[in-house]
Structure formats: structure tokens, C-alpha cells
Design a protein around this motif. Sequence first.
Motif, PDB file in Angstrom:
ATOM      1  N   LEU A 440       0.808  -1.223   0.000  1.00 24.78           N
ATOM      2  CA  LEU A 440       0.000   0.000   0.000  1.00 24.78           C
ATOM      3  C   LEU A 440       0.836   1.266   0.000  1.00 24.78           C
ATOM      4  N   GLY A 441       1.928   1.248   0.757  1.00 23.40           N
ATOM      5  CA  GLY A 441       2.741   2.449   0.874  1.00 23.40           C
ATOM      6  C   GLY A 441       3.743   2.612  -0.255  1.00 23.40           C
ATOM      7  N   HIS A 442       4.545   1.571  -0.476  1.00 22.50           N
ATOM      8  CA  HIS A 442       5.634   1.691  -1.456  1.00 22.50           C
ATOM      9  C   HIS A 442       5.139   1.515  -2.890  1.00 22.50           C
ATOM     10  N   TYR A 443       4.397   0.438  -3.152  1.00 24.81           N
ATOM     11  CA  TYR A 443       4.052   0.131  -4.536  1.00 24.81           C
ATOM     12  C   TYR A 443       2.825   0.880  -5.033  1.00 24.81           C
ATOM     13  N   VAL A 444       1.954   1.326  -4.135  1.00 23.21           N
ATOM     14  CA  VAL A 444       0.805   2.129  -4.545  1.00 23.21           C
ATOM     15  C   VAL A 444       1.128   3.617  -4.448  1.00 23.21           C
ATOM     16  N   ARG A 445       1.376   4.112  -3.247  1.00 29.78           N
ATOM     17  CA  ARG A 445       1.537   5.562  -3.061  1.00 29.78           C
ATOM     18  C   ARG A 445       2.836   6.082  -3.666  1.00 29.78           C
ATOM     19  N   GLU A 446       3.946   5.421  -3.436  1.00 30.03           N
ATOM     20  CA  GLU A 446       5.242   5.949  -3.872  1.00 30.03           C
ATOM     21  C   GLU A 446       5.550   5.658  -5.327  1.00 30.03           C
ATOM     22  N   LEU A 447       5.236   4.445  -5.795  1.00 32.91           N
ATOM     23  CA  LEU A 447       5.624   4.060  -7.153  1.00 32.91           C
ATOM     24  C   LEU A 447       4.466   4.052  -8.144  1.00 32.91           C
ATOM     25  N   GLY A 448       3.234   3.946  -7.666  1.00 35.68           N
ATOM     26  CA  GLY A 448       2.093   3.930  -8.577  1.00 35.68           C
ATOM     27  C   GLY A 448       2.012   2.688  -9.442  1.00 35.68           C
ATOM     28  N   VAL A 449       2.582   1.582  -8.980  1.00 35.96           N
ATOM     29  CA  VAL A 449       2.525   0.345  -9.760  1.00 35.96           C
ATOM     30  C   VAL A 449       1.085  -0.145  -9.878  1.00 35.96           C
ATOM     31  N   LEU A 450       0.309   0.024  -8.812  1.00 39.12           N
ATOM     32  CA  LEU A 450      -1.103  -0.308  -8.797  1.00 39.12           C
ATOM     33  C   LEU A 450      -1.871   0.874  -8.226  1.00 39.12           C
ATOM     34  N   SER A 451      -3.139   1.023  -8.625  1.00 37.02           N
ATOM     35  CA  SER A 451      -3.998   1.993  -7.951  1.00 37.02           C
ATOM     36  C   SER A 451      -4.358   1.434  -6.577  1.00 37.02           C
ATOM     37  N   LEU A 452      -4.806   2.312  -5.696  1.00 35.67           N
ATOM     38  CA  LEU A 452      -5.168   1.859  -4.357  1.00 35.67           C
ATOM     39  C   LEU A 452      -6.315   0.868  -4.412  1.00 35.67           C
ATOM     40  N   GLU A 453      -7.327   1.171  -5.222  1.00 34.99           N
ATOM     41  CA  GLU A 453      -8.478   0.274  -5.309  1.00 34.99           C
ATOM     42  C   GLU A 453      -8.091  -1.089  -5.872  1.00 34.99           C
ATOM     43  N   GLU A 454      -7.233  -1.081  -6.888  1.00 33.47           N
ATOM     44  CA  GLU A 454      -6.822  -2.355  -7.487  1.00 33.47           C
ATOM     45  C   GLU A 454      -5.971  -3.150  -6.516  1.00 33.47           C
ATOM     46  N   CYS A 455      -5.071  -2.505  -5.809  1.00 31.64           N
ATOM     47  CA  CYS A 455      -4.225  -3.211  -4.852  1.00 31.64           C
ATOM     48  C   CYS A 455      -5.064  -3.856  -3.756  1.00 31.64           C
TER      49      CYS A 455
END
Length: 538
Positions: A440-455
Motif C-alpha cells: 500500500l505504501g511503497h508500490y501504490v503511493r510511492e511508485l504507482g505500480v497499482l492503484s489503491l483500489e486495485e491493490c
Amino acid sequence: MDLVIRDARVIDGTGRASYRADVALSDGRIAEIRRPGAGPRPWAPRILDAAGLALAPGFIDMHAHSDLALLRDPAHTAKAAQGVTLEVVGQDGLSYAPVDDRTLAEVRAQITGWNGDGADVDFTWRTVGGYLDRLDHGFAGEGIAVNAAYLVPQGTVRMLAVGWDDRPATTAELDHMKRLVAEGLEQGAVGLSSGLTYTPGMYADDAELTELCRVVAAYGGYYCPHHRSYGAGALAAYAEMIELSRTAGCALHLAHAVMNFGVNEGRAPELLALLDAALADGADISLDTYPYTPGSTTLAALLPGWAGEGGPGAVLARLRDDATAARIRHALEVTGSDGCHGVTVDWESVEISGVSDSALAPYVGRSIARSARERGEEPWTTARRLLLEDRLGPTILQHVGHEENVRTIMRHAVHTGGSDGILHGAKPHPRAYGTFPHYLGHYVRELGVLSLEECVAHLTSRPAARLRLPDRGSIREGHRADLVLFDPETVAAGATFEAPRTLPTGIPYVLIAGRFVMEDGRRTDVLAGRTVRRTPTD
């Protein structure tokens, strides 16, 4: 109503856009979801102001090694603090049911590095149902920290029916294994796991595994293999499991589906192409990964399969014999051991993360190569000494992963989250304490690899669907109130490789069955966890 969570940003687990709502709970379930302007706001004796927080279904850890931790640590904060409300244990083909007295002693010795030797656990059970009942009774009959589901471990089943011989099972032995798997599923297991780089599970051929998977399919379960290679033969090993599940007509969930070692750098798209072709052909496949590059296992797991024949005592005898130890070394350093995924071992990449004997603590946090240099000896000499003196107890971090592979695989539509977290040892992999907030923190918020909803969908509804849990994994009226409230702007893993037991930030509230197991960022004394047992097929 017992509780109203007011003005939350609801991320419902489906992957659809979040929305603002009040969510009311009653008797352990979601009783009402009321959006602004949709009528009177629900009321309860307790109102929790969730402004600024996201409300999601509780996270499901699809690959956990908490088999004994759930019985020895009532707080189990490593998982509760991450927002995990359900763990799937019995992984990699090795766990503690079904067993008899002989196999219980053997499996305890073999996976000491995962869970400790269990000297502080009262092993009163011998069956899958007995183990699940023990979890349900938990501490003083109250239960356990989080919910748990169980996979029948194929390696333990083979240990019980065949022993430690590297040979095909006889017809009678195969029938015995099929009965054990069926009994485990009847008693509540959700599927079957394998560890096909671990003895004795690796001694099973595809025909044997297919017959066991047919039993699993008949009960509506799924097969979860740690397949035969994550290294030199990784793609062939994935293809083998896909074909095996197709032949058996069994759903497939690929455990920690990574592409590791130098031979697989940048090759994640090839794995996904293989999956997509099978999915397009109608296959029922899912997978889990952890969001880190190093792996973690036991040092003994790197040994060649033939060295494990006969069980832990036989392994130690072979290591004591100089001539046999030289053969083991050759397999590791020259030809590439099957235990090390068909690649030659790089002792610089093998870091000791835990030992059972405290006298060996100075090795923890150092690579085998570094300790060998400090001692003025060859790495194999150091590794052999550790295996003998700690009686196969050392756990390791293996720094063999690739970041681009990790990111590519986690984007896939059938991906779910699994920590593969080993909680034992002085310096465990940080994934045990950090997997879900790290997503949630690194791959969603910081890197944008996934959206929050998708993650969130990856961590909730997708694993719930694999487990066939119709009332978990999404926020809907009538669903179980297993929930997590987190701050999307601050959620982060506290655990690092230097401080792996640090708790996460930004997850102030976690509820199981509508009861707070985390409140204001602190673990409560609530034991709301119970076993989640297989749903019978029609």
C-alpha cells in the motif's frame, strides 16, 4: 447497531472506485452502508470518526507460515498490525497434520528453521481436524489472533504413507495418501500444498501428484504448489504445474510465483504469457507474491534432494561423512542442486537470518561468504558446520530476486498477496511484518505500480474468491465485519532488513467479526480469530 464507522473512504475490495459512506456493524457483520444524502445516518452506542481513513476488507495472507505462531503468541501482532484478518497455513507441503508420532518428530526437525522446534507447543492433535479444533480453542478456549485456513501438506502426507524413500509410491501407498488428503479436506482443509524442492515431497512424480489433485478437485479445493524450480527450470516448472492441474481438473494457485536468480532476470513477461494462454484456454489459476526481492527458507533446503532421503537424521549423517559431504558440495557449487533450483549456489547471496542454538548467533545477519572470510575458511566449510552444529536449524535470506520481475507479476489480474513470512529467527525477512503495508505504501503511493483500489482487490476479494468464501473479501451488507482502517497518505511498512520486527505505521484499526483487534494503533486483548474451513461442494 454495535458500531458505526462514520465518513470513511470505502475501498470495497472489488477494484471499483472508492466512495464516502457510513458503515454500521451488528453481530459481527456489516449491517448497513449509507452514502451521503441517502437517508438518515445510522447510529450506534459507539461512533468511530473515520475521516481521512480508508476502510477496506481485512487483508488475506495467501501464503503464511504461522502454523505454530498462532498457538504460541496470543497477540500475533506481526500479522494483526498489518491488517491481516485471515492467513492460509500448511504451506509448501510441510506442516503438522496429519501425522503420527514418528512423522510429527520428523517434520518438527525438518522445519525447525521455519517455526522453531515446537518445544513450547503441546502437540495434542494428529489429524487435520484436530489441529483446526486446537486453533479454534486457542488460548484458554477464546480463540486465536486472526482467522486461519489450512492446506493439507503433501510432503507430510508422503512422509506418513511412504516415508523418506526417493521412489514412486506403490498402489497401496498412493491409496493411503489419497485417503489422507480426502480426510483432511473432509475435516476442513481448503486444498493441498506441495513443496517440490523440499524432501520428501519432491520425490513424488507427476502421476502421483495428479491422483492427489483429483481428490482435491472432487472436494472443491485447490492445489498450491511450491513447484520444482524458481531458477534454471522455472518456466518449465510452471508449465508442469499448469498441465498437471489441467489433467486433474483441479484449481491451481501458484505459491510465491517469482522468477529468481540471474537466469530469470527480466523474464516475468514469459511467465505471464504462459499464464494468459492457460487462462484463455479455461484454466482456473491464481498466484501470490510478496513485494520484496530476496527469498527466505532454510539452509538445509539448498541441499540436493538425494541428500534428504531417509529424513533429517540421515541428512546429518551424510554431512558428517567427508566423502558424502564432498558430493553434496559438488552438487551445490558445480552442477547446481535441485534444492537450489538448478543453479550453482552463490554463498555471497546466502545470509543467515536465524539459528536455533544461541551460541551460533554471531553468524546471523552475515552471508555465508562473509563468515567464511572472517574465519579464514571456504564457504562450504562454514555452511556445513552450521548445518551440523544447529542440526539443520539455520534459516536464510537468499538475495536472488529482480525488482522488475516483482513489479510485473504483481500487476497481473490473478495476482494475490502472500507474505511467505517466517516469524522464527533473530533476523527474519521483513516480509513477515511488512508485506501488506509495503504494497500500500511503497508500490501504490510511492511508485504507482497499482492503484489503491486495485491493490486492495488483490489483497481481499481475489484471495476470498480462491478460498470460496462468499461473505468475505468485500464490503457489502451482510458480509463479515473483518475490516481494516488505514491512512492512504501514511501507511508504510516499518520492517526493514536491518530491523525486521518493526511494526507498520498508518493502520490504526483492525476488526475481526466486528471486534477491535487493533485500536488506536495498539493490539487489544481480543482473540476473535477462528478457523475458516472448506465450504462443501454441492
